[in-house]
Design a protein around this motif. Sequence first.
Motif, short mmCIF file in Angstrom:
data_model
loop_
_atom_site.label_atom_id
_atom_site.label_comp_id
_atom_site.label_asym_id
_atom_site.label_seq_id
_atom_site.Cartn_x
_atom_site.Cartn_y
_atom_site.Cartn_z
N ASP A 404 0.81 -1.22 0.00
CA ASP A 404 0.00 0.00 0.00
C ASP A 404 0.84 1.27 0.00
OD1 ASP A 404 1.01 0.02 2.56
OD2 ASP A 404 -0.94 0.05 3.58
N GLY A 405 2.16 1.13 -0.09
CA GLY A 405 3.06 2.27 -0.10
C GLY A 405 3.57 2.69 1.25
N GLY A 536 -1.12 9.97 -14.97
CA GLY A 536 -1.37 8.92 -13.99
C GLY A 536 -1.15 9.35 -12.56
N PRO A 537 -1.80 8.65 -11.65
CA PRO A 537 -1.66 8.94 -10.23
C PRO A 537 -0.36 8.40 -9.68
CG PRO A 537 -3.09 7.05 -10.54
CD PRO A 537 -2.74 7.55 -11.92
N ALA A 538 0.06 8.97 -8.57
CA ALA A 538 1.31 8.52 -7.94
C ALA A 538 1.04 7.30 -7.09
CB ALA A 538 1.90 9.64 -7.09
N THR A 539 0.86 6.16 -7.74
CA THR A 539 0.53 4.93 -7.02
C THR A 539 1.64 3.90 -7.13
OG1 THR A 539 -0.62 4.11 -8.98
CG2 THR A 539 -1.94 5.25 -7.33
N ALA A 540 2.82 4.35 -7.53
CA ALA A 540 3.90 3.40 -7.76
C ALA A 540 4.49 2.89 -6.47
CB ALA A 540 5.01 4.06 -8.58
N ALA A 548 4.17 -10.23 -3.34
CA ALA A 548 3.26 -9.08 -3.46
C ALA A 548 2.94 -8.44 -2.13
CB ALA A 548 1.98 -9.52 -4.16
N SER A 549 3.18 -9.13 -1.03
CA SER A 549 2.87 -8.54 0.28
C SER A 549 3.86 -7.45 0.65
CB SER A 549 2.89 -9.62 1.36
OG SER A 549 4.20 -10.12 1.52
N ILE A 550 5.00 -7.41 -0.03
CA ILE A 550 6.02 -6.42 0.30
C ILE A 550 5.99 -5.25 -0.66
CG2 ILE A 550 8.52 -6.08 0.47
CD1 ILE A 550 8.78 -8.83 1.53
N SER A 551 5.62 -5.45 -1.90
CA SER A 551 5.73 -4.37 -2.86
C SER A 551 4.70 -4.50 -3.96
CB SER A 551 7.13 -4.35 -3.45
OG SER A 551 7.22 -3.40 -4.49
#
Length: 781
Positions: A404-405, A536-540, A548-551
């Motif tokens: 989730d960032g 685009g949104p800043a969702t990187a 996937a749980s880490i990044s």
Amino acid sequence: MTDLDPALARWITAPAEDPQNPLLRTTFELSSPPLSARLLVTGLGAFRAFVGESPFRGSRLDPGLTDPRRRVLVCEAEVSSLLGVGENVLGIALGRGFHAMDTPNVWRWEQAPLRGPVRAWAHLRIEQADGTSRVISTDESWRTAPGPVLHDSMYEGEVFEGREDPTAWLRADFDDSDWEPVLVDRPRTGARRTAPIPEPRMQLQVQEPVVIQEEITPVVVPGGERVVLDMGQVIAGWCRYELTGQDPLEFTAVHGEKLRADGSVDADNEHIHAERFQEDRVRLSIDARSFEPQFSYKGFRYVELQSHLGSLQDLQVTGLLAHADLEVASMLTSSDEYLERFDAAMRASLANNMHHVPTDTPMHEKNGWTGDALTGLRAMTASFDMRRMLRKWIADQVDGQRADGSLSVIAPNPGWGYEELSPAPEWTTLLPVLLDELASEYGEVDVVGEHAQAAAAYLAHEWDRRDEDGLISGVLGDYLTPDSPGPAPEDKRLSGSLFVAQGLRALAHALELVDAETDSDAGVGAVANNPWTTEGPATAAPSGAPDASISAAPGALLSPDQLREQAATLEEAVNTVFLDSERGRYRDPGEDSYRQTSNLLPLAFHIVPEAQVEAVVAHLVADIEARGDHHDCGHIGVRYLLPVLSEHGHGALAMRVLSNPTAPGWKAWLDAGNSTFMEMWQDPRSCSHYFMGTPATWIHEHVAGLRRGPEGWQEFVVQPDPEVSVGRIDLIRATIFGEIRLEVDRGASTMTLAVPPGTRAQVRLPGGERTLDAGQHTIRW
């Protein structure tokens, strides 16, 4: 960070579920003199490598903690001088470090998902005079046996059983026939393991190694029933214990920064759930006459010794100050010796916390708290060349980023700090600010391209946390104010929102520096990894995570203009909710109490409406003077208090606050004999904590007056505050262009300035402003 091929060697360890201090050994013959020999070696958690009886290099506590699911750092040394024709020995001793921590603690390092058995990896390539080469690497041919360190813990200390010669195993004639074969982990197979070890990215270590900086002969604290030694200052490091007699000696050595009222060493730590803390248990004998801890360090000034066998009269103790081998970036002298003491205390406090990453205390935690560094960052880069350590630490923060960032408040982290003492944007916004600092201070824009997506993902996470008032909450705020033992008493949405706004502006500036570098090379867009687009949104989030749980997957970034628009939106929300425009001050909604930090931050971040600035400053000055020239700030407020006063014409008051001899204040600490800064204003726990020493930045930037320009050191500012009553102050400052040498003599109204080649200075003195090009200049006003 140079990547290495993991297939150059295999991971090896001892045949036990959780090996403790195994020794790993191999021998090999050389038929021709070695011309060069490059040793690559690492370990999980800490290791010491030897070529024969000599350490492979002078460093300790290698390789520095990372999340080994993501990356492992490898140390390198040229060791041909340690090799010879005939039989040679390569040995590795392993300790737990944080990777294999087994001491229960509040941060749950002993339960970390990155935790695993200790292990080693090494590759030695030798070029010989006869034109041949040899490769020695960790594999099935190595042998292992338990070492003389029966237990090691970064928190508890070490247990050494010195009954035999602890160096014998490193000699070529040593008989290891009763040693066991090592266990070998093969990629993907998990051979002789229930599961395979991870295949992390292996990279050459970039940060400066930890080395012994100084040897200290302690003195005995007089008058007590106990044997207590005093190093004369709080240090990070350990002790060397040497037996001077012939009879065995068994003793304990308890380390601490303070003494209790009864004269004993205070080694209490509520966060460590073990029966001992910072205590070495040592047995020396005629065959093992000396020991110093191998895999841990301590924060201490005092050592309390107690004999359990033999006489302490036969023991010689030497204190060893050890920290990262950072290059000093500045030197300050002044006619005001208090300013010199203050600057030295900040340097010592910083140095004691430099062990592969900046930590918060060498005694109590040894964690990389991001909020401490966020307020202390300018003092760090003014004191030492931090580029290598900060690059390593940025990678640690990104490696720990969640899908989730969000980021942890400590890095590296054991899976702790995402919910505990979180959210705390005054801590975690360090990531975008670090990118900007590395690009601005050192011109290292490549790190921005590498990690900008992760910073944007984090900032997007914070942006999505806005409440109905458009503000971003936190749980810590202006931590450790004089009247609070923990989080700030005021509404922490003010500081949380402003620090996110600062992070947005920092990332925008860092991205523009990347573009400026790109423009100077081959035009906008010429670099393949141009780190941002306007769509685009800043969702990187960072790529390359193990699961996937880490990044999350990478995506597009907002443009600098869009990032600044978000920052302005947050700043406007702060003014809407917190600014009492009738009275000209910031306060909690519906409250009438006054907090200095709540007014300092809007002034420091320049969001106060122009018509309100004078009133907000006046209220701040009035509150300080009403307190007898005292602040009421925690770690955030003390960073910005004095610069804000100087910026608004109150440098004399700033100097009075800094020099106030009574508590709460810094002079009371230093006049009491401390050479480092305390953690908190009342009943301090840690006595070597740098985040309250950030007024050192004001001394450099306003008393001496030297400030980096908006785009870096190519154009810098010299503007000594004329209201500060300091006669002479001299500052030497290293930059990527060369040394700046500044001498300011207010009594003689004279300034001497050496401007490095390729730079120029904007000099602002009473009576006018001028631009000075490279060269030596003397100015009178």
